[in-house]
Design an enzyme around this catalytic site. Structure first.
Site, PDB file in Angstrom:
ATOM      1  N   ASP A 197     -22.527  -0.117 -46.559  1.00 10.70           N
ATOM      2  CA  ASP A 197     -23.378  -0.399 -46.923  1.00 10.70           C
ATOM      3  C   ASP A 197     -23.425  -0.324 -48.555  1.00 10.70           C
ATOM      4  O   ASP A 197     -21.657  -0.816 -48.669  1.00 10.70           O
ATOM      5  CB  ASP A 197     -24.984   1.085 -46.637  1.00 10.70           C
ATOM      6  CG  ASP A 197     -23.422   2.766 -47.686  1.00 10.70           C
ATOM      7  OD1 ASP A 197     -22.690   1.955 -48.148  1.00 10.70           O
ATOM      8  OD2 ASP A 197     -23.780   3.946 -47.284  1.00 10.70           O
ATOM      9  N   CYS A 198     -24.427  -0.183 -49.462  1.00  9.45           N
ATOM     10  CA  CYS A 198     -24.189  -0.428 -50.518  1.00  9.45           C
ATOM     11  C   CYS A 198     -23.299   0.432 -51.033  1.00  9.45           C
ATOM     12  O   CYS A 198     -22.516  -0.142 -52.193  1.00  9.45           O
ATOM     13  CB  CYS A 198     -25.381  -0.665 -51.530  1.00  9.45           C
ATOM     14  SG  CYS A 198     -25.972   1.302 -51.050  1.00  9.45           S
TER      15      CYS A 198
END
Length: 132
Positions: A15-16
């Site tokens: 994810d980020c």
């Protein structure tokens, strides 16, 4: 029998925050199950052509620690229970470099036919998976 396989974590898995997206662990477990069955001489593709499918009925996942971009995971898969119509798989994922426990999972798969109705696990498959 315990089956071990490695998964390298790529950017696309994260994810980020560079942490493995939680749902991706389910994909890794699916790969572990497929490889486990293959090592037992059970071809998922052949079963499908015979109208035998396994669908996930229940999954329990305990996330213990996060994997990150660049890590390599070791997935241990075992099959402690084969019933008349289901298989119970257990998975343990650890960081290869440190041995740190990342995820523990149980997944129950139900045998179904092409009509998606439950059916018995074919006898020869159940025997093979039980090591008989």
């Amino acid at each position: 029998m315990n089956h071990f396989m490695e998964i390298k974590i790529y950017y696309e898995d994260t994810d980020c925050g560079n942490v493995v997206y939680y749902a991706n662990y389910l994909r890794y477990m699916e790969r572990g199950r497929t490889e486990y069955l293959s090592e037992c001489g059970v071809s998922v593709k052949d079963l499908m052509t015979q109208g035998v499918f396994f669908t996930v009925n229940r999954v329990e996942v305990d996330y213990k620690s996060s994997a990150r971009y660049g890590d390599t995971l070791v997935i241990e898969t075992r099959l402690p229970e084969v019933t008349a119509a289901s298989l119970l798989f257990e998975h343990v994922m650890k960081d290869k470099a440190t041995g740190r426990l990342l995820v523990e999972c149980k997944a129950r798969l139900v045998c179904v036919g092409a009509d998606m109705k439950p059916k018995r696990v074919p006898k020869e498959i159940a025997e093979r998976l039980r090591g008989e």
